[in-house]
Design a protein around this motif. Structure first.
Motif, mmCIF file in Angstrom:
data_model
loop_
_atom_site.group_PDB
_atom_site.id
_atom_site.type_symbol
_atom_site.label_atom_id
_atom_site.label_comp_id
_atom_site.label_asym_id
_atom_site.label_seq_id
_atom_site.Cartn_x
_atom_site.Cartn_y
_atom_site.Cartn_z
ATOM 1 N N ARG A 1 4.444 7.074 2.912
ATOM 2 C CA ARG A 1 4.574 5.880 3.745
ATOM 3 C C ARG A 1 4.203 4.661 2.893
ATOM 4 N NH1 ARG A 1 4.681 3.965 9.101
ATOM 5 N NH2 ARG A 1 4.921 6.080 9.881
ATOM 6 N N LEU A 2 5.125 3.698 2.850
ATOM 7 C CA LEU A 2 4.884 2.482 2.080
ATOM 8 C C LEU A 2 4.713 1.306 3.023
ATOM 9 C CD1 LEU A 2 5.831 4.337 -0.173
ATOM 10 C CD2 LEU A 2 7.278 2.512 -1.033
ATOM 11 N N ILE A 3 3.593 0.625 2.894
ATOM 12 C CA ILE A 3 3.373 -0.578 3.683
ATOM 13 C C ILE A 3 3.913 -1.742 2.860
ATOM 14 C CG2 ILE A 3 1.646 -1.999 4.892
ATOM 15 C CD1 ILE A 3 1.807 0.918 5.939
ATOM 16 N N ARG B 1 4.820 1.561 -7.521
ATOM 17 C CA ARG B 1 3.365 1.344 -7.581
ATOM 18 C C ARG B 1 3.030 0.177 -6.667
ATOM 19 N NH1 ARG B 1 2.066 1.552 -13.968
ATOM 20 N NH2 ARG B 1 0.133 2.549 -13.345
ATOM 21 N N GLU B 2 1.789 0.154 -6.244
ATOM 22 C CA GLU B 2 1.383 -0.945 -5.373
ATOM 23 C C GLU B 2 1.561 -2.271 -6.094
ATOM 24 O OE1 GLU B 2 -2.495 -0.064 -3.764
ATOM 25 O OE2 GLU B 2 -1.715 1.663 -2.645
ATOM 26 N N LEU C 1 6.550 -4.723 7.158
ATOM 27 C CA LEU C 1 7.436 -3.590 7.414
ATOM 28 C C LEU C 1 6.740 -2.332 6.910
ATOM 29 C CD1 LEU C 1 10.928 -4.601 5.986
ATOM 30 C CD2 LEU C 1 10.444 -4.040 8.354
ATOM 31 N N SER C 2 7.200 -1.186 7.358
ATOM 32 C CA SER C 2 6.744 0.009 6.665
ATOM 33 C C SER C 2 7.930 0.944 6.503
ATOM 34 C CB SER C 2 5.566 0.663 7.388
ATOM 35 O OG SER C 2 6.011 1.552 8.350
ATOM 36 N N ALA C 3 7.898 1.705 5.419
ATOM 37 C CA ALA C 3 9.035 2.573 5.111
ATOM 38 C C ALA C 3 8.534 3.972 4.824
ATOM 39 C CB ALA C 3 9.787 2.021 3.905
ATOM 40 N N LYS D 1 0.835 -1.194 0.000
ATOM 41 C CA LYS D 1 0.000 0.000 0.000
ATOM 42 C C LYS D 1 0.873 1.248 0.000
ATOM 43 C CE LYS D 1 -4.275 1.232 2.352
ATOM 44 N NZ LYS D 1 -5.044 0.964 3.553
ATOM 45 N N ILE D 2 0.426 2.279 -0.685
ATOM 46 C CA ILE D 2 1.165 3.549 -0.676
ATOM 47 C C ILE D 2 0.276 4.604 -0.019
ATOM 48 C CG2 ILE D 2 2.165 5.371 -2.123
ATOM 49 C CD1 ILE D 2 2.679 3.130 -4.239
ATOM 50 N N ILE D 3 0.772 5.220 1.038
ATOM 51 C CA ILE D 3 -0.004 6.261 1.716
ATOM 52 C C ILE D 3 0.715 7.599 1.528
ATOM 53 C CG2 ILE D 3 -0.987 7.002 3.924
ATOM 54 C CD1 ILE D 3 -0.696 3.994 4.789
ATOM 55 N N PRO D 4 0.170 8.498 0.697
ATOM 56 C CA PRO D 4 0.821 9.784 0.496
ATOM 57 C C PRO D 4 0.713 10.632 1.756
ATOM 58 C CG PRO D 4 -0.944 9.416 -1.097
ATOM 59 C CD PRO D 4 -1.093 8.414 -0.024
#
Lengths: 363, 237
Positions: free
Chosen positions: A316-318, A341-342, A326-328, A307-310
């Motif tokens: 934030r990338l899940i 991209r997701e 992990l999340s980055a 998932k990509i959270i702007p």
């Protein structure tokens, strides 16, 4: 360490059958700012009220400058402290009258009150509002008045209970910066309670992590943020615990951890065979499109973008990996150059120093 | 219409001509009602504050009783106070029936729930954490209570006005427990009832005008105190 200004020993607070606070020992030292961080309902406000002698604990002892608080002397002790509660609770009077209230309560003469209040109104940027009625103020101005009221008392101990939680982000930032300067310049001993990591890290010279009424970890800010003692603390301070593995070898203070799909080297001493969890702050993860299996220790693992959270200033990338979630946090520029991209498969790498190893919580 | 104009004219003559009886009745009314107001404030305010700030089993019932008491019919109060003070009643030995003290007791019973109930709501409009914050900047228990009362002064003064209003306008209980004895327990309201029944409308009008003027004067003073430092409502732009 220096002599403690305030000491809590065996403090227990119960609401009915529930224990809301259980602190065997906590010392507040001269000149420090202790930030207590914890989720809602952790017992932070209760802890602050106990420290401020506003709520007697069910059990335990509180010593202020070596003297035990015991009922008859609490008012005298309380008058050497100042508490600022979460909401800016002001009287329906002018800003000046509100800021002067604590000194008026102490029966100081008018000239002395004026001499002590005005500089704080000036310092907090509300001198021009002195004659305005508190009801007409904005949230930030109210909280500044509330701070001036406490600071004008020149307290030996300043207790702040999430004073900025209801403010908009820009007001909060400016007030936070002002408070930080004030705390450093006056060297007033302070305890600051918050659920916000950023506020805790910005203000605290020491940080305590409170959850379920218990103090889980206490230490210097950087230490608590990068070396949480367990998964719970890791979650509260935002060092995400995700990758599960097993210690393969340990020598010279370095530990080699094997997990599904890779291996990593971390600082610490663990006996081989110990199951561990790796904590990584999302901002310490680097993402790239390099692929290829990792034969030796290369602190890298293959991940999939779930998932990509702007967000600002980072995305934030899940992520998911064979070893765990992990999340980055990726800076906007890096995010755009990667063209993520997701569903993409990427490689996540990290430094040995950024990796923190904890033993998993018992479930 | 002549009746009214004549009445008003007579009233002015009686009031400003210094009619001894009229002034004696007025003075007695003021003394009795003033005394009853002060006692009901001294008892009702602490009761209201206690109900607002404490939590105990049966509190809801106590609040409901106070709220019911706010609308207590004066004649019912008069009846029960009479029974209690009756020569053969439980408090008969005090020998208070048909005395000004009996009227004070009845009026306190009428005003006490009004004062307590309005004090309760006054305190409930305050932020429950305000007391804690005041203690947090060093206020003692007494200082905290005083500052909270000052903060709730607008509705608290309304409680004072309502309590006084209930007392000064009340007639049934005064009649029943005081007996409307000339020179002893005859107050403005009971005298008005009597003079109206006798057809002495000019005297009745005079007494009512004095009653109204008194009530207005006291409420004017209280309102002035209450509204002194009022925040202006913002004008819609």
């Amino acid at each position: 360490m220096a002599e403690a200004l305030l000491t809590l020993a065996d403090i227990v607070v119960r609401h009915g059958q529930t224990t809301v606070l259980d602190v065997p020992r906590l010392e507040i030292f001269h000149g420090e700012t202790l930030a207590i961080i914890g989720p809602n309902g952790a017992g932070k406000s209760t802890l602050l009220r106990v420290m401020g002698l506003l709520q007697p604990p069910r059990g335990g002892a509180i010593h202020f400058r070596g003297e035990r608080a015991n009922g008859p002397n609490t008012l005298v002790m309380r008058r050497r402290m100042a508490s600022v509660l979460q909401e800016p609770l002001l009287l329906n009077a002018s800003v000046y009258a509100n800021a002067a209230l604590g000194l008026k309560i102490r029966r100081l003469d008018r000239a002395e009150i004026r001499r002590r209040v005005l500089p704080w109104l000036e310092r907090l940027g509300i001198a021009h509002l002195a004659e305005r009625r508190a009801r007409t103020l904005s949230g930030g101005e109210l909280q500044r008045t509330s701070l001036a009221r406490a600071l004008a008392l020149d307290p030996e101990l300043l207790l702040l209970d999430e004073p900025f939680s209801s403010l908009d982000p820009s007001t909060r930032e400016s007030l936070l910066a002002d408070l930080r300067d004030i705390l450093r310049q006056t060297a007033v001993t302070a305890v600051f309670v918050t659920h916000d990591r950023h506020e805790a890290f910005m203000l605290g010279t020491r940080i305590g992590v409170l959850s379920g009424g218990k103090l889980l970890q206490l230490g210097a800010g950087a230490e608590v943020f990068t070396r949480p003692v367990d998964e719970k603390v890791a979650e509260i301070v935002g060092a995400e615990a995700g990758i599960r593995g097993v210690v393969e070898a340990c020598r010279g203070g370095f530990t080699l951890i094997r997990f599904e799909g890779g291996a990593a080297e971390a600082i610490g001493d663990f006996s081989p065979g110990t199951p561990v969890v790796l904590c990584l702050r999302p901002e310490d993860i680097r993402l790239s499109r390099e692929s290829g299996a990792c034969e030796t220790t290369c602190n890298r693992l293959a991940v999939t973008v779930v998932k990509i959270i702007p967000s600002t200033p980072h995305y934030r990338l899940i992520l998911d990996s064979r070893a765990g979630p992990l999340s980055a946090l990726v800076p906007r520029a890096a995010f755009e150059s990667l063209g993520v991209r997701e569903g993409d498969a990427l490689s996540a790498s990290f430094d040995t120093a950024a990796l923190h190893v904890i033993t998993p919580a018992k479930r | 219409m002549d009746l009214i104009w004549n009445g008003i004219a007579t009233a002015f003559t009686l009031v400003f001509g210094g009619d001894a009886e009229v002034w004696a009745i007025t003075w007695l009314s003021l003394k009795i009602s003033g005394f009853a107001t002060i006692i009901s404030l001294l008892l009702g305010m602490p009761l209201g504050i206690l109900l607002a700030m404490s939590r105990f089993p049966g509190r809801a019932l106590a609040v409901a009783l106070v709220n019911t008491g706010m609308g207590l019919p004066p004649v019912v109060v008069g009846l029960f106070v009479s029974i209690f003070l009756w020569r053969s009643g439980p408090l008969g030995f005090l020998d208070l029936i048909y005395t000004p003290a009996a009227i004070v007791i009845a009026q306190v019973v009428i005003a006490l729930p009004i004062v307590a109930g309005l004090t309760l709501t006054s305190f409930q409009t305050l932020n429950p954490n305000l007391g804690l914050q005041l203690a947090g900047i060093g206020a003692s228990k007494a200082q905290t209570l005083w500052l909270l009362c000052k903060e709730a002064r607008l509705p608290l003064l309304a409680a004072v006005m309502a309590g006084f209003g209930g007392i000064i306008s009340e007639v049934g209980a005064s009649m029943m427990v005081g007996g409307n004895i000339r020179g002893q327990t005859r107050v403005l309201t009971t005298a008005t009832v009597l003079e109206t029944a006798r057809g002495n409308f000019d005297l009745a009008i005079a007494l009512s005008l004095i009653l109204l003027a008194l009530s207005f004067a006291i409420n004017f003073i209280l309102t002035h105190i209450q509204q002194r430092q009022l925040t202006r409502w913002p004008k819609p732009s």
